[in-house]
Design a protein around this motif. Sequence first.
Motif, PDB file in Angstrom:
ATOM      1  N   ASN A  14       0.812  -1.216   0.000  1.00 33.94           N
ATOM      2  CA  ASN A  14       0.000   0.000   0.000  1.00 33.94           C
ATOM      3  C   ASN A  14       0.847   1.269   0.000  1.00 33.94           C
ATOM      4  O   ASN A  14       0.530   2.241  -0.685  1.00 33.94           O
ATOM      5  CB  ASN A  14      -0.946   0.000   1.201  1.00 33.94           C
ATOM      6  CG  ASN A  14      -2.108  -0.955   1.020  1.00 33.94           C
ATOM      7  OD1 ASN A  14      -2.603  -1.137  -0.093  1.00 33.94           O
ATOM      8  ND2 ASN A  14      -2.555  -1.579   2.096  1.00 33.94           N
ATOM      9  N   GLU A  17       2.377   1.647  -3.619  1.00 32.12           N
ATOM     10  CA  GLU A  17       1.401   2.067  -4.626  1.00 32.12           C
ATOM     11  C   GLU A  17       0.942   3.503  -4.410  1.00 32.12           C
ATOM     12  O   GLU A  17       0.813   4.281  -5.364  1.00 32.12           O
ATOM     13  CB  GLU A  17       0.198   1.118  -4.596  1.00 32.12           C
ATOM     14  CG  GLU A  17       0.507  -0.280  -5.121  1.00 32.12           C
ATOM     15  CD  GLU A  17      -0.689  -1.217  -5.034  1.00 32.12           C
ATOM     16  OE1 GLU A  17      -1.724  -0.799  -4.457  1.00 32.12           O
ATOM     17  OE2 GLU A  17      -0.586  -2.353  -5.534  1.00 32.12           O
ATOM     18  N   ARG A  18       0.712   3.861  -3.147  1.00 33.38           N
ATOM     19  CA  ARG A  18       0.187   5.207  -2.875  1.00 33.38           C
ATOM     20  C   ARG A  18       1.238   6.286  -3.089  1.00 33.38           C
ATOM     21  O   ARG A  18       0.934   7.370  -3.616  1.00 33.38           O
ATOM     22  CB  ARG A  18      -0.385   5.252  -1.456  1.00 33.38           C
ATOM     23  CG  ARG A  18      -1.718   4.531  -1.364  1.00 33.38           C
ATOM     24  CD  ARG A  18      -2.167   4.220   0.047  1.00 33.38           C
ATOM     25  NE  ARG A  18      -3.516   3.660   0.040  1.00 33.38           N
ATOM     26  CZ  ARG A  18      -4.034   2.929   1.011  1.00 33.38           C
ATOM     27  NH1 ARG A  18      -3.315   2.661   2.104  1.00 33.38           N
ATOM     28  NH2 ARG A  18      -5.253   2.468   0.917  1.00 33.38           N
ATOM     29  N   LEU A  22       0.716   9.261  -5.812  1.00 35.97           N
ATOM     30  CA  LEU A  22       0.767  10.672  -5.419  1.00 35.97           C
ATOM     31  C   LEU A  22       1.931  11.400  -6.075  1.00 35.97           C
ATOM     32  O   LEU A  22       1.815  12.570  -6.447  1.00 35.97           O
ATOM     33  CB  LEU A  22       0.861  10.795  -3.898  1.00 35.97           C
ATOM     34  CG  LEU A  22      -0.450  10.794  -3.126  1.00 35.97           C
ATOM     35  CD1 LEU A  22      -0.194  10.769  -1.630  1.00 35.97           C
ATOM     36  CD2 LEU A  22      -1.305  12.006  -3.495  1.00 35.97           C
ATOM     37  N   TYR A  48      -7.379  12.190  -4.752  1.00 36.80           N
ATOM     38  CA  TYR A  48      -6.834  10.828  -4.730  1.00 36.80           C
ATOM     39  C   TYR A  48      -6.826  10.289  -3.299  1.00 36.80           C
ATOM     40  O   TYR A  48      -7.219   9.141  -3.057  1.00 36.80           O
ATOM     41  CB  TYR A  48      -5.419  10.802  -5.314  1.00 36.80           C
ATOM     42  CG  TYR A  48      -4.737   9.463  -5.095  1.00 36.80           C
ATOM     43  CD1 TYR A  48      -5.016   8.376  -5.903  1.00 36.80           C
ATOM     44  CD2 TYR A  48      -3.833   9.281  -4.044  1.00 36.80           C
ATOM     45  CE1 TYR A  48      -4.422   7.137  -5.687  1.00 36.80           C
ATOM     46  CE2 TYR A  48      -3.233   8.050  -3.812  1.00 36.80           C
ATOM     47  CZ  TYR A  48      -3.537   6.981  -4.641  1.00 36.80           C
ATOM     48  OH  TYR A  48      -2.952   5.760  -4.403  1.00 36.80           O
ATOM     49  N   VAL A  49      -6.378  11.093  -2.352  1.00 33.14           N
ATOM     50  CA  VAL A  49      -6.354  10.655  -0.951  1.00 33.14           C
ATOM     51  C   VAL A  49      -7.781  10.361  -0.482  1.00 33.14           C
ATOM     52  O   VAL A  49      -8.033   9.367   0.208  1.00 33.14           O
ATOM     53  CB  VAL A  49      -5.684  11.715  -0.058  1.00 33.14           C
ATOM     54  CG1 VAL A  49      -5.791  11.322   1.414  1.00 33.14           C
ATOM     55  CG2 VAL A  49      -4.214  11.891  -0.447  1.00 33.14           C
ATOM     56  N   GLN A  52      -8.815   7.027  -1.729  1.00 34.12           N
ATOM     57  CA  GLN A  52      -8.136   5.967  -0.994  1.00 34.12           C
ATOM     58  C   GLN A  52      -8.761   5.759   0.383  1.00 34.12           C
ATOM     59  O   GLN A  52      -8.913   4.633   0.846  1.00 34.12           O
ATOM     60  CB  GLN A  52      -6.648   6.292  -0.871  1.00 34.12           C
ATOM     61  CG  GLN A  52      -5.875   6.178  -2.168  1.00 34.12           C
ATOM     62  CD  GLN A  52      -5.826   4.753  -2.681  1.00 34.12           C
ATOM     63  OE1 GLN A  52      -5.259   3.867  -2.050  1.00 34.12           O
ATOM     64  NE2 GLN A  52      -6.445   4.509  -3.836  1.00 34.12           N
ATOM     65  N   VAL A 104       0.248   9.286   3.533  1.00 37.70           N
ATOM     66  CA  VAL A 104       0.193   7.874   3.128  1.00 37.70           C
ATOM     67  C   VAL A 104       0.342   6.956   4.334  1.00 37.70           C
ATOM     68  O   VAL A 104      -0.370   5.953   4.473  1.00 37.70           O
ATOM     69  CB  VAL A 104       1.278   7.585   2.077  1.00 37.70           C
ATOM     70  CG1 VAL A 104       1.469   6.082   1.876  1.00 37.70           C
ATOM     71  CG2 VAL A 104       0.927   8.251   0.748  1.00 37.70           C
ATOM     72  N   THR A 108      -2.583   4.370   5.497  1.00 40.41           N
ATOM     73  CA  THR A 108      -2.190   2.965   5.405  1.00 40.41           C
ATOM     74  C   THR A 108      -2.276   2.292   6.772  1.00 40.41           C
ATOM     75  O   THR A 108      -2.746   1.150   6.894  1.00 40.41           O
ATOM     76  CB  THR A 108      -0.773   2.844   4.824  1.00 40.41           C
ATOM     77  OG1 THR A 108      -0.749   3.415   3.517  1.00 40.41           O
ATOM     78  CG2 THR A 108      -0.334   1.389   4.737  1.00 40.41           C
TER      79      THR A 108
END
Length: 415
Positions: A14, A17-18, A22, A48-49, A52, A104, A108
Amino acid sequence: MTTDKTVNSEIAKNVDERLKALSSIGSDPTGGMTRLLYTDSWLQAQKYVKQQMESFGMTTQFDEVGNLFGRIEGTDLPDETIMSGSHIDTVVNGGKLDGQFGVVASLTAAQYLLEKYGQPRRALEVISMAEEEGSRFPMAFWGSKNFVGVANDDEVKDIADAEGNKFVDEMHRQGFDFKPKQTRRDDIKAFVEEHIEQGDILEHEHEQIGIVNNIAGQRRYNITLKGEANHAGTTPLSYRHDAVYGMSKIISKALDRAHEIGDPLVLTFGKVAVKPNTVNVVPGEVLFTMDCRHTDAEFLVNFTQELEEMMKATAKEQGLGIDIDLWMDEAPVPLNDEIVATIEKEAKAEGYKYRIMHSGAGHDSQVIAPFYPTAMIFVPSIDGISHNPAEDTPFEDLVTGVQLLADTLYQLAYK
């Protein structure tokens, strides 16, 4: 808690990928990251955040100025909130970790906890703060200052960026507005921010984790020395009122004194502007800056006042005028002993190599700590480099940092 390989691989996937996703938003053509407050790339990153957060069950909302919140409600103590997060903006041509790694890491860690342990006792909330750096407009900590209710709207109503874009116009263009005056939240029982160190202490000491117990205070000055410009060939040294010579004596004396004292004192002379700044004229005026930082408020004030008196005396000896402008005076911010102890207990239990340390750089935590119990976790920076496309951290250290954050949030939100 455990840090078995399965858990670490889930977190690692995770995080990888994040961060990659970003880092593609606002990537600078010259390398690095440029994602400034209220630009299109900034809004894209926040969205995007948000996506997620929602992907694993968080409820989300923006506040009026663009801070983003993701929340998992608590079961037993729903009116108590444990919060973690950092800022989403970058400096110009900065690195891929400053700010966004903390965002992130928080989401996560929250996903890991929710999937492994279910709903927490206390609400668990992640914040992606709108702005910290002050890189586009002359205003720093806009996100955290609004979050804790200390932002002054009047400071931004008339400011613009380097291209002349007005702060207020850009805020409105992205769909945001000033926050209405309201009561500060009283449900937040802890705030934990994860960040890269932006220095090289952890790397030099071969340590995986820094547990931050204090954010250093800062005093910044503009100092102007005024002498007399004159011909470089015909003016004897003994007749001169050389502003640069006076500056050199001040800097030498100040740094010698700082080296005598040592850590945690740091002293930096940065910008220099000389007039007339030409090869064959004795400098008649010079402006230079001084940045002094320490973790003890009384010491910081006393030491800088000692330097001010030295500067005045040195200027008088050289026949120079002097103007000393103290334009930033930020006191040190102690972080919460109980949360620091919780982080240390978890780090010790997992056998991490760690140290208790202060932060010489400013962070959103220094704005939040006076209002809510706050602490920080640092991970190492390769060569201590930050605010630079070369900014990086060994990936295994990023994963260790996120695991420790998750373990800490477990103790705070689930226990």
